[in-house]
Scaffold this motif. Structure first.
Motif, PDB file in Angstrom:
ATOM      1  N   ASN A 327       0.844  -1.196   0.000  1.00  0.00           N
ATOM      2  CA  ASN A 327       0.000   0.000   0.000  1.00  0.00           C
ATOM      3  C   ASN A 327       0.876   1.241   0.000  1.00  0.00           C
ATOM      4  OD1 ASN A 327      -2.767  -1.321   0.651  1.00  0.00           O
ATOM      5  ND2 ASN A 327      -1.396  -2.125   2.220  1.00  0.00           N
ATOM      6  N   VAL A 328       0.422   2.284  -0.689  1.00  0.00           N
ATOM      7  CA  VAL A 328       1.194   3.526  -0.785  1.00  0.00           C
ATOM      8  C   VAL A 328       0.263   4.706  -0.610  1.00  0.00           C
ATOM      9  CG1 VAL A 328       2.714   4.936  -2.214  1.00  0.00           C
ATOM     10  CG2 VAL A 328       2.846   2.453  -2.363  1.00  0.00           C
ATOM     11  N   GLU A 329       0.720   5.711   0.137  1.00  0.00           N
ATOM     12  CA  GLU A 329      -0.038   6.944   0.377  1.00  0.00           C
ATOM     13  C   GLU A 329       0.898   8.141   0.345  1.00  0.00           C
ATOM     14  OE1 GLU A 329      -2.980   8.508   1.484  1.00  0.00           O
ATOM     15  OE2 GLU A 329      -4.076   6.897   0.522  1.00  0.00           O
ATOM     16  N   VAL A 330       0.367   9.297  -0.035  1.00  0.00           N
ATOM     17  CA  VAL A 330       1.121  10.554  -0.013  1.00  0.00           C
ATOM     18  C   VAL A 330       0.403  11.529   0.901  1.00  0.00           C
ATOM     19  CG1 VAL A 330       1.980  12.498  -1.366  1.00  0.00           C
ATOM     20  CG2 VAL A 330       2.035  10.203  -2.338  1.00  0.00           C
ATOM     21  N   SER A 331       1.168  12.214   1.755  1.00  0.00           N
ATOM     22  CA  SER A 331       0.584  13.138   2.717  1.00  0.00           C
ATOM     23  C   SER A 331      -0.034  14.347   2.023  1.00  0.00           C
ATOM     24  CB  SER A 331       1.646  13.608   3.714  1.00  0.00           C
ATOM     25  OG  SER A 331       2.702  14.277   3.042  1.00  0.00           O
ATOM     26  N   HIS A 335       4.822  15.989   1.144  1.00  0.00           N
ATOM     27  CA  HIS A 335       6.207  15.803   1.551  1.00  0.00           C
ATOM     28  C   HIS A 335       6.557  14.368   1.904  1.00  0.00           C
ATOM     29  CE1 HIS A 335       6.273  20.313   2.889  1.00  0.00           C
ATOM     30  NE2 HIS A 335       6.366  20.152   1.579  1.00  0.00           N
ATOM     31  N   THR A 336       5.573  13.574   2.309  1.00  0.00           N
ATOM     32  CA  THR A 336       5.861  12.251   2.857  1.00  0.00           C
ATOM     33  C   THR A 336       5.101  11.159   2.113  1.00  0.00           C
ATOM     34  OG1 THR A 336       6.130  13.262   5.043  1.00  0.00           O
ATOM     35  CG2 THR A 336       5.903  10.869   4.970  1.00  0.00           C
ATOM     36  N   VAL A 337       5.804  10.077   1.837  1.00  0.00           N
ATOM     37  CA  VAL A 337       5.192   8.871   1.276  1.00  0.00           C
ATOM     38  C   VAL A 337       5.156   7.812   2.374  1.00  0.00           C
ATOM     39  CG1 VAL A 337       5.351   7.056  -0.467  1.00  0.00           C
ATOM     40  CG2 VAL A 337       6.069   9.380  -1.025  1.00  0.00           C
ATOM     41  N   ALA A 338       3.998   7.244   2.612  1.00  0.00           N
ATOM     42  CA  ALA A 338       3.859   6.117   3.533  1.00  0.00           C
ATOM     43  C   ALA A 338       3.620   4.859   2.712  1.00  0.00           C
ATOM     44  CB  ALA A 338       2.704   6.343   4.504  1.00  0.00           C
ATOM     45  N   ALA A 339       4.242   3.774   3.113  1.00  0.00           N
ATOM     46  CA  ALA A 339       4.079   2.513   2.382  1.00  0.00           C
ATOM     47  C   ALA A 339       4.175   1.347   3.349  1.00  0.00           C
ATOM     48  CB  ALA A 339       5.138   2.374   1.293  1.00  0.00           C
ATOM     49  N   ASN A 342       5.313  -6.218   2.815  1.00  0.00           N
ATOM     50  CA  ASN A 342       5.002  -7.563   3.290  1.00  0.00           C
ATOM     51  C   ASN A 342       6.304  -8.293   3.591  1.00  0.00           C
ATOM     52  OD1 ASN A 342       4.182 -10.184   3.691  1.00  0.00           O
ATOM     53  ND2 ASN A 342       3.440 -10.507   1.621  1.00  0.00           N
ATOM     54  N   ILE A 343       6.693  -8.284   4.852  1.00  0.00           N
ATOM     55  CA  ILE A 343       7.944  -8.906   5.277  1.00  0.00           C
ATOM     56  C   ILE A 343       7.617 -10.151   6.092  1.00  0.00           C
ATOM     57  CG2 ILE A 343      10.062  -8.585   6.612  1.00  0.00           C
ATOM     58  CD1 ILE A 343       9.917  -5.614   5.920  1.00  0.00           C
ATOM     59  N   ASP A 344       7.822 -11.302   5.458  1.00  0.00           N
ATOM     60  CA  ASP A 344       7.561 -12.594   6.117  1.00  0.00           C
ATOM     61  C   ASP A 344       6.136 -12.700   6.643  1.00  0.00           C
ATOM     62  OD1 ASP A 344      10.083 -13.680   5.642  1.00  0.00           O
ATOM     63  OD2 ASP A 344      10.930 -12.802   7.464  1.00  0.00           O
ATOM     64  N   GLY A 345       5.167 -12.150   5.898  1.00  0.00           N
ATOM     65  CA  GLY A 345       3.775 -12.277   6.294  1.00  0.00           C
ATOM     66  C   GLY A 345       3.283 -11.224   7.262  1.00  0.00           C
ATOM     67  N   ARG A 346       4.099 -10.234   7.557  1.00  0.00           N
ATOM     68  CA  ARG A 346       3.681  -9.124   8.424  1.00  0.00           C
ATOM     69  C   ARG A 346       3.926  -7.819   7.677  1.00  0.00           C
ATOM     70  NH1 ARG A 346       6.316 -10.357  12.563  1.00  0.00           N
ATOM     71  NH2 ARG A 346       4.698 -11.057  13.993  1.00  0.00           N
ATOM     72  N   ASN A 347       2.919  -6.939   7.633  1.00  0.00           N
ATOM     73  CA  ASN A 347       3.059  -5.677   6.935  1.00  0.00           C
ATOM     74  C   ASN A 347       3.709  -4.629   7.823  1.00  0.00           C
ATOM     75  OD1 ASN A 347       1.894  -6.643   4.610  1.00  0.00           O
ATOM     76  ND2 ASN A 347       0.451  -4.954   4.404  1.00  0.00           N
ATOM     77  N   ASP A 348       4.905  -4.181   7.423  1.00  0.00           N
ATOM     78  CA  ASP A 348       5.611  -3.118   8.126  1.00  0.00           C
ATOM     79  C   ASP A 348       5.287  -1.776   7.475  1.00  0.00           C
ATOM     80  OD1 ASP A 348       6.748  -4.969   9.763  1.00  0.00           O
ATOM     81  OD2 ASP A 348       8.769  -4.824   8.930  1.00  0.00           O
ATOM     82  N   LEU A 349       5.168  -0.738   8.303  1.00  0.00           N
ATOM     83  CA  LEU A 349       4.908   0.616   7.822  1.00  0.00           C
ATOM     84  C   LEU A 349       6.224   1.377   7.756  1.00  0.00           C
ATOM     85  CD1 LEU A 349       3.007   2.999   7.124  1.00  0.00           C
ATOM     86  CD2 LEU A 349       2.781   3.405   9.585  1.00  0.00           C
ATOM     87  N   ARG A 350       6.471   2.035   6.608  1.00  0.00           N
ATOM     88  CA  ARG A 350       7.690   2.828   6.427  1.00  0.00           C
ATOM     89  C   ARG A 350       7.343   4.162   5.787  1.00  0.00           C
ATOM     90  NH1 ARG A 350      12.876  -1.020   5.478  1.00  0.00           N
ATOM     91  NH2 ARG A 350      12.141  -2.841   6.634  1.00  0.00           N
ATOM     92  N   PHE A 351       8.193   5.180   6.051  1.00  0.00           N
ATOM     93  CA  PHE A 351       8.033   6.515   5.483  1.00  0.00           C
ATOM     94  C   PHE A 351       9.206   6.830   4.563  1.00  0.00           C
ATOM     95  CE2 PHE A 351       5.520   7.902   9.477  1.00  0.00           C
ATOM     96  CZ  PHE A 351       4.327   7.565   8.872  1.00  0.00           C
ATOM     97  N   PHE A 352       8.912   7.625   3.526  1.00  0.00           N
ATOM     98  CA  PHE A 352       9.922   8.074   2.577  1.00  0.00           C
ATOM     99  C   PHE A 352       9.733   9.558   2.306  1.00  0.00           C
ATOM    100  CE2 PHE A 352       9.229   3.613   1.888  1.00  0.00           C
ATOM    101  CZ  PHE A 352      10.483   3.078   1.617  1.00  0.00           C
TER     102      PHE A 352
END
Length: 682
Positions: A327-331, A335-339, A342-352
Motif C-alpha cells: 500500500n502507498v499513500e502521499v501526505s 512531503h511524505t510517502v507512507a508505504a 510484506n515482510i515474512d507475512g507481516r506488513n511493516d509501515l515505512r516513510f519516505f
C-alpha cells in the motif's frame, strides 16, 4: 497492492448456475433428510442447535447445544476497519459489527475512542464507502446475498436518505471521486444472468463518470475489452486517471485515460518492453508531475518507484527492501510517502521523503501488521489499521513528524476472554519433494496440553494468497481449548516470496503445491510434539481445492478434510464461473478449451479422483457464489457419497464465496467443531 486517496487497493483477484447433472437440492434430500428451522431459532426444548431457515444441512449429525455453549466465548470477536477520512474534519468512517448484529456495517467516528454513529444498517454487509469531496454525503457499495454484484448508493448525511446511483444488472466497482467536484469515477461489469444463455463470451469494462446527487447525469468515459480493469488514481488536475490492466498476479500494466476524450494510453510497461511483470499505480505527486508505482520488473519483489510520464523515468525508493510493497499513500502537503511492505507475512509501515526519495525513520506501531493506511486529504494525520495475534483489528492514527500514535478504536472481545494470552504464531520450514524450502505459520497449543498434539492444516486461497500473521478469531478455540496445533502453510504459488515462487504452481505444475502438503505431512511425523496420526486438512476457495486434492492423494495420512467453497473440477469451474473472471483464472489454471489442458484437468481434478477420498469430508458452500459456483460443491458431494464415504454438506441460500452473516458462520463453526471432534479428537 497500492492504496491512496483516489488509488484503488489492488486485491489479488482470486476470483451462472448451470446444473450440468450435478446434485440438486432434491437429490440431496433423497440422500439425507434436510434439517431446517425458522430463522434464528434453536431447539430450546432439546439439547441440539438447529440451522436457521437459510441453511440447508445434509448428512450433518445433530449438533449438541453444549458445543454452542463451549465456543460462545470465541464466537464474538469484533474489530474495526478503517474506511475513509472526512475530507475536511478529523473524523472517519469505520466498518464494524455491533454486538448482537449479524453483519458488518459503516459507522461515523468523530473522536478517538468515541461513540460509533451508525450510517448503514440491514441484512447485507457494507464495508466500502467514499466521502463526497464536500463531506455532505457518502457513496457506499453493497451486494445482495453474497453475489458480489455490488451496487452503489448515495447516503445523504443530513437527511439519511439513501439513493441507488448505479445501473442494475451489473457489477460496480466503487472507484474514486474527482478532486474538484462531487463526481465519481467508477467501473461496471456485465453479469452472466443478463446474457443470453446465462454466459458471455466477451466482457467489456465500462468506466463511468457519475454525479451521485443526480444519478441520471452519468457519462461513459471509456469502454474497455476484458474484465481486469480497475481505477488507480485521478490526477491532481482532474484531467486523467490511471488504470490497472490486471491479467494475473504476475502480469499487469498501467494505463492512463483522458477523462474528456476517453482515449486510453498504455504507460507501463513501456512500448517495446516484452518482459512479464506486475505494475500497480499509486497516488500522484501533488504537482501532477508523476505518480508512485509498484513493480517487480527486473526484481523478485514489488519495488516502490516514482514514475514521471513526461520522460518515462522510473526512480526507485525501496530497492533496499527485499519485500513486496502493498500500500502507498502521499501526505496532504506532498512531503511524505507512507508505504507498507510484506515482510515474512507481516506488513511493516515505512516513510519516505517524497522529494529526495530517501527512507525516513521507521514509525513505531508495535508488534502488529499494518493492513490499511490513508493520509487525511487536508490534515497531517495518517490513519492505519492494525492486526495482531492478540487482538482483533483496530484503527489508530499518527503524524509522520511525531512518534506518538493515537488509538481511535478498541477491539471488542466476548466476556471471559483475554486475547492477550493467546500464543503468538511462529514460522516453521520444511523441504519439499524437489528440495524447495516451504514455510508456514504455526500456532501451538498452551503447555497445559500434554503429549503429541493433533494438527489442523489450514490452506489459504488464491492460489496467490498468503498465510499472514494476524488475529485468528474463532480458530483460537481450536488452539486454546481443544489443544489442536494450527499450521497455515504457504505452498509454492503463494505471494510474498518473490515472483519465481509465485509461478511455481502454474499450469501443468498445479499438483506440485499438493506435494508440498505431502512433504509437510512427513515433517509433522518427525516433530516430537505433533501427532501425525491425527491430522485434519481444511481450506477455502482454492484452499478448498487443495483440501480435496490432499484427501485424494494422502487419504491414508489424514483423519478428514473440510472443503469451504472449493473447486472440485477445473474444467467445470472455468465453464461456470462469472465471465468477468474466466480469462483471469485461465491464466492461472490453464485454458480448458485446449485439449491437452483439458486432459490434464480430467486427470488431476478431485472430482475425477473422488473414489480415492476415503476419510470423512465436510463441504461448505454459498448458493450465490459467483467465483466457485455451488455446483462445484454438489458434484463432489454426490460423487464421494456414491463411494460410501461419509460426507457432511452445509449450504447457505443467502451467502456467496464464504459466510458473511454471523448466524450462518456460527452454525458453520459449530458443525466444524463437531466434525473435528468426531474425526481428529477421538
Amino acid at each position: 497492492m497500492l492504496a491512496g486517496r483516489g488509488a484503488a487497493t489492488i486485491v489479488t483477484m482470486t476470483t451462472r448456475r448451470l446444473l450440468l447433472l450435478n446434485l440438486s437440492s432434491a437429490a440431496l434430500a433423497a440422500c439425507t433428510p434436510l434439517r431446517r428451522a425458522p430463522h434464528g431459532t434453536s431447539t430450546d426444548a432439546g439439547p441440539f442447535v438447529a440451522p436457521n431457515a437459510n441453511l440447508v444441512a445434509s448428512g450433518i449429525p445433530p449438533i449438541p447445544q453444549r458445543i454452542a455453549a463451549d465456543v460462545a466465548r470465541y464466537n464474538d470477536f469484533r474489530g474495526h476497519g478503517f474506511v475513509d477520512w472526512h475530507p475536511k474534519k478529523l473524523e472517519m468512517i469505520v466498518a464494524h459489527r455491533r454486538s448482537g448484529a449479524d453483519t458488518t456495517q459503516l459507522f461515523r467516528l468523530a473522536t478517538p475512542l468515541g461513540p460509533l454513529e451508525p450510517l448503514t444498517d440491514g441484512a447485507e454487509p457494507v464495508r466500502a464507502a467514499r466521502y463526497e469531496p464536500g463531506g455532505n454525503a457518502i457513496v457506499f457499495a453493497r451486494a445482495s446475498g453474497g453475489d458480489e454484484a455490488a451496487q452503489l448508493f448515495r447516503l445523504d448525511l443530513a437527511t439519511r436518505s439513501v439513493t441507488a446511483i448505479s445501473l442494475p444488472g451489473m457489477r460496480h466497482g466503487l472507484g474514486t471521486f474527482l478532486h474538484r467536484s462531487d463526481r465519481l469515477l467508477h467501473t461496471s461489469l456485465p453479469l452472466d444472468r443478463t446474457a443470453a444463455g446465462g454466459s458471455r463470451r466477451d466482457v467489456t469494462t465500462t468506466i463511468t463518470l457519475a454525479d451521485p446527487a443526480e444519478p441520471s447525469a452519468r457519462r461513459v468515459v471509456a469502454e474497455l475489452a476484458g474484465g481486469g480493469w480497475n481505477i488507480g488514481a485521478v490526477s491532481p488536475d482532474d484531467r486523467s486517471a490511471t488504470l490497472i490492466r490486471y491479467r494475473s498476479a504476475a502480469d499487469s500494466g498501467v494505463h492512463v485515460v483522458d477523462l474528456s476524450s476517453g482515449i486510453v494510453k498504455r504507460l507501463l510497461p513501456a512500448a517495446g518492453d516484452a518482459a512479464t511483470a506486475s505494475w500497480f499505480p499509486g497516488p500522484w505527486r501533488r504537482d501532477g508531475s508523476g505518480f508512485f508505482v509498484a513493480s517487480d520488473h527486473g526484481s523478485e519483489f514489488r519495488e516502490l518507484m516514482l514514475y514521471t510520464p513526461a520522460d518515462g523515468r522510473l526512480a526507485p525508493l525501496s530497492r533496499h527492501v527485499k519485500a513486496d510493497v502493498d500500500n502507498v499513500e502521499v501526505s496532504a502537503d506532498g512531503h511524505t510517502v507512507a508505504a507498507t511492505f510484506n515482510i515474512d507475512g507481516r506488513n511493516d509501515l515505512r516513510f519516505f521523503d517524497a522529494s529526495g526519495l530517501q527512507e525516513l525513520p521507521q514509525p513505531a506501531v508495535g508488534n502488529a501488521s499494518v493492513t490499511q493506511i490513508r493520509f487525511h486529504p487536508e490534515l497531517p494525520s495518517l490513519a492505519y489499521s492494525l492486526n495482531s495475534h492478540d487482538a482483533p483489528s483496530r484503527v489508530a492514527t499518527l503524524e509522520p513528524t511525531r512518534a506518538a500514535t493515537t488509538p481511535w478504536t478498541a477491539p471488542e472481545s466476548p466476556p471471559g476472554i483475554d486475547p492477550r494470552r493467546f500464543g503468538a504464531q511462529r514460522i516453521v520450514r520444511w523441504t519439499s519433494f524437489d528440495g524447495l524450502q516451504i514455510s508456514g505459520l504455526l500456532s501451538h497449543p498452551p503447555t497445559r496440553f500434554a503429549g503429541k498434539r493433533p494438527v489442523l492444516i489450514d490452506i489459504h486461497g488464491g492460489p496467490e494468497g498468503q498465510a499472514r500473521f494476524g488475529f485468528l478469531g474463532r480458530i483460537n478455540y481450536f488452539v486454546e481449548e481443544l489443544g489442536v496445533a494450527v499450521l497455515r502453510p504457504n505452498v509454492r504459488g503463494s505471494s510474498g516470496f518473490g515472483k519465481t515462487f509465485l509461478a511455481l504452481d502454474n499450469g501443468m505444475k498445479r499438483e506440485d503445491s499438493v506435494k508440498d502438503i505431502g512433504s509437510l505431512l512427513g515433517w509433522i511425523a518427525r516433530q516430537p510434539d505433533l501427532d501425525a496420526s491425527r491430522v485434519l486438512v481444511t481450506g477455502g476457495s482454492y484452499g478448498g481445492y487443495m483440501s480435496l486434492a490432499v484427501a485424494t492423494h494422502y487419504a491414508d495420512r489424514i483423519a478428514g478434510a473440510v472443503d469451504v467453497v472449493g473447486i472440485s473440477d477445473f474444467a467445470t469451474v472455468l465453464r461456470n464461473t462469472e465471465s468477468y473472471r474466466r480469462d483471469l483464472r485461465r491464466v492461472e489454471y490453464g485454458d480448458e478449451r485446449d485439449p491437452a489442458t483439458r486432459a490434464f484437468f480430467e486427470r488431476i481434478s478431485p472430482l475425477a479422483n473422488a473414489a480415492r477420498i476415503k476419510k470423512p469430508l465436510f463441504v461448505v458452500q454459498g448458493r450465490n457464489d459467483p467465483r466457485v459456483p455451488y455446483t462445484e460443491a454438489e458434484q463432489i458431494v454426490r460423487k464421494v457419497r456414491e463411494n460410501g464415504t461419509t460426507v457432511w454438506y452445509l449450504r447457505a441460500e443467502n451467502e456467496g464465496h464464504g459466510f458473511a452473516r454471523k448466524e450462518n458462520a456460527d452454525f458453520q463453526f459449530y458443525a466444524t467443531v463437531l466434525f473435528m471432534r468426531e474425526t481428529l479428537l477421538r
